[in-house]
Write an enzyme that holds these catalytic residues in place. Structure first.
Site, PDB file in Angstrom:
ATOM      1  CG  ASP A 182      11.247  15.377  33.048  1.00 42.50           C
ATOM      2  OD1 ASP A 182      11.063  14.534  33.660  1.00 42.50           O
ATOM      3  OD2 ASP A 182      11.879  15.501  31.737  1.00 42.50           O
ATOM      4  CG  ASP A 220       9.820   8.482  28.584  1.00 43.13           C
ATOM      5  OD1 ASP A 220      10.790   8.777  28.600  1.00 43.13           O
ATOM      6  OD2 ASP A 220       9.106   9.292  29.361  1.00 43.13           O
TER       7      ASP A 220
END
Ligand code: AMP
Length: 527
Positions: A8, A199
């Protein structure tokens, strides 16, 4: 088979994970057992030195080395310097953002202009290093996540960053999709559920609606704002503090990079503490001395209530993408069974309240918002490596693809949120008598105005049969595969004559630029 890691690559923090023998993803910890690494790269050493430090070490020295410490490079990757949000970011960034010859946003360190790809490659390289240390084996392949709302240039730029870091990027995966994978893969066994992944990270906002059924993950719609994130909340606080200093001392401290760096750090800390406290104190002695007759000390308190008023307009910007995603997926709020929060900024109570009010239900806080995306990337890496043959991922295009019309307008051929792979066509006719070629410019975006969309490339078909305007027809077919690789074919219908192009998005770096960077990297590594 060598393992594929999941990374990520966050605006603020990055995280790396891997699938272990039990097919479960796990986060790989770095120095001091830290599970996430600040996405910060600093150039240390003498002027023009290529020595870098990354992560926590870079973060620690940021205040004393503000012009050579890059925070938030993800905001610049694949972007033009004149984009509105880049200009907005540049205003409070203590380092210098400059224009590359092609207008891309780069950073200036000493006498060198560096692409954000090069900066991001240092972070990816560091995550690779953490993985190699933890696993005790070399790592050469990775799945890297990006915001769903990243366009093709931003995705390609992320791939190039991987290449510079010596990693083969097996897949660029959307962050919310990754989050849903990590969340659902071992949980949802039976029945179809529709979940929303909300998100909100440091620099971007994505909302995705997904259906999860028997390990089949289907993205129904995705939307967001690639220029809205926790940094903007910080910036609102910073602007307020700069104004307060000006009101009291009549001194503008925005041109003092050390003061701005300290303000940024203090504003972010205050924002975080306001997630759990009702009041935050900001105390910065000797904030600025140069252009003031007496040293300026900043000592103030901010209540949560005031902070929420100050940042109210940012909250409002979160609603429209949620509405749009529901609309695109033909769903209503009532269809959503669970809302999963991802990204550090979703820890803010004001954000959580807005999400709960919007979806009419309490949010699920079961996943760790800092780690869930990397865990999903590792899960997907496991699927690619053949470790989990039951799970399937069905993803969609985040943006529409189409052509420029003669009038200067935009006609979409592949609509956003189409399931990948996708193949769509549209018919076009000649606009003049005896026209012997057609040329179509392929764009990505949603606006009717072509200038607001992004040019991906061109296709030209020559030697058309002669005929009256409108009598010769050409079929334009666009195919996009699961890797988002775009193929365009133009076929004249009466003769079957056709032309093809593969549009590889440009990250702004040519292959010779990339080679030069790689050579310089290798030369620097040699003892
Ligand atoms: P990410 O990109 O997911 O790492 O998110 C980073 C963003 O989340 C930054 O803007 C942080 O300031 C913000 N953040 C992290 N923890 C909190 C918190 N407890 N309250 C508010 N914002 C937070």
């Amino acid at each position: 088979m060598a393992r594929i890691i999941g990374i990520d690559l966050g605006t603020t923090n990055s995280c790396v994970a891997v699938i272990d023998e039990g097919k479960k993803p796990r986060v790989l910890a770095g120095v001091n057992n830290r599970r996430t690494t600040p996405s910060v790269v600093a150039f240390t050493g003498e002027k023009n030195s290529k020595d870098v430090v990354i992560g926590q070490a870079a973060q620690r020295q940021a205040i004393t080395n503000p012009r050579r410490t890059i925070i938030g490079a993800k905001r610049l990757i694949g972007r033009k310097v004149n984009a509105k949000d880049v200009a907005w970011f540049a205003r409070s960034a203590p380092f210098r953002i400059v224009s590359a010859p092609n207008g891309d946003a780069w950073v200036r360190i000493d006498d060198n202009a560096l692409s954000p790809q090069e900066i991001a490659s240092h972070i990816l390289g560091h995550m690779r290093f953490i993985a190699e240390e933890a696993l005790g084996e070399p790592v050469t392949r990775a799945v890297v996540t990006v915001p769903a709302y990243f366009d093709e240039s931003q995705r390609q730029a992320t791939r190039d960053a991987g290449t510079i870091a010596g990693l083969e990027i097996c897949r660029i995966l959307n962050e919310p999709t990754a989050a849903a994978l990590a969340y659902g893969v071992h949980r949802v066994k039976e029945g179809r559920r529709i979940i929303a992944v909300f998100d909100l990270g440091g620099g971007t906002f994505d909302v995705s609606l997904m259906s999860v059924e028997n390990k089949v993950f289907e993205v129904l719609a995705t939307n967001g704002d690639s220029a809205l994130g926790g940094d903007d909340w910080d910036r609102m606080l910073i602007e307020y503090l700069v104004d307060s200093v000006f009101d009291e001392h009549r001194v503008d401290i925005t041109s003092d990079p050390v003061a701005m760096g300290r303000l940024k750090e203090a504003a972010e800390a205050a924002k975080r503490s306001l997630s759990s406290e009702s009041i935050a104190t900001i105390n910065l002695p000797y904030l600025h001395q140069e252009s003031s007759p007496t040293p300026i000390h900043l000592d103030c308190k901010i209540t949560r209530e005031y902070y929420e008023t100050l940042t109210h307009e940012l909250l409002d910007r979160l609603r429209a993408p949620c509405e749009q995603a529901l609309d695109d997926a033909n769903l209503t709020k009532e269809d959503i069974e669970e809302v999963l929060l991802v990204g550090g900024m979703s820890r803010s109570p004001a954000v959580q309240k807005m999400v709960e009010e919007f979806f009419g239900q309490s949010v699920s806080k079961s996943a760790n918002p800092d780690e869930v995306v990397a865990l999903g990337a590792a899960t997907h890496a496991g699927i690619l490596a053949g470790n989990d043959d039951e799970a399937t991922l069905i993803d969609v295009t985040a943006h529409s693809i189409g052509v420029k019309l003669g009038s200067g307008g935009f006609s979409s051929i592949v609509k956003r949120n189409s399931i990948l792979p996708v193949r769509e066509h549209k018919l076009f006719a000649t606009s003049q008598d005896n026209q012997d070629f057609i040329e179509a410019e392929i764009y990505q975006g949603e606006s009717d105005k072509i200038a607001e969309n992004r040019l991906l490339g061109k296709i030209r078909l020559d030697q058309l049969p002669r005929g009256k305007a409108g009598s010769v027809r050409v079929k334009l077919t666009i195919t996009i595969d699961v890797e988002s690789l775009l193929r365009v074919t133009a076929t004249e219908l009466s003769t079957g004559k056709s032309a093809h192009v593969i549009l590889s998005p440009s990250s702004g770096l040519s292959s010779s630029d990339l080679n030069k960077i790689l050579q310089a990297r290798r030369a620097h590594k040699k003892p």
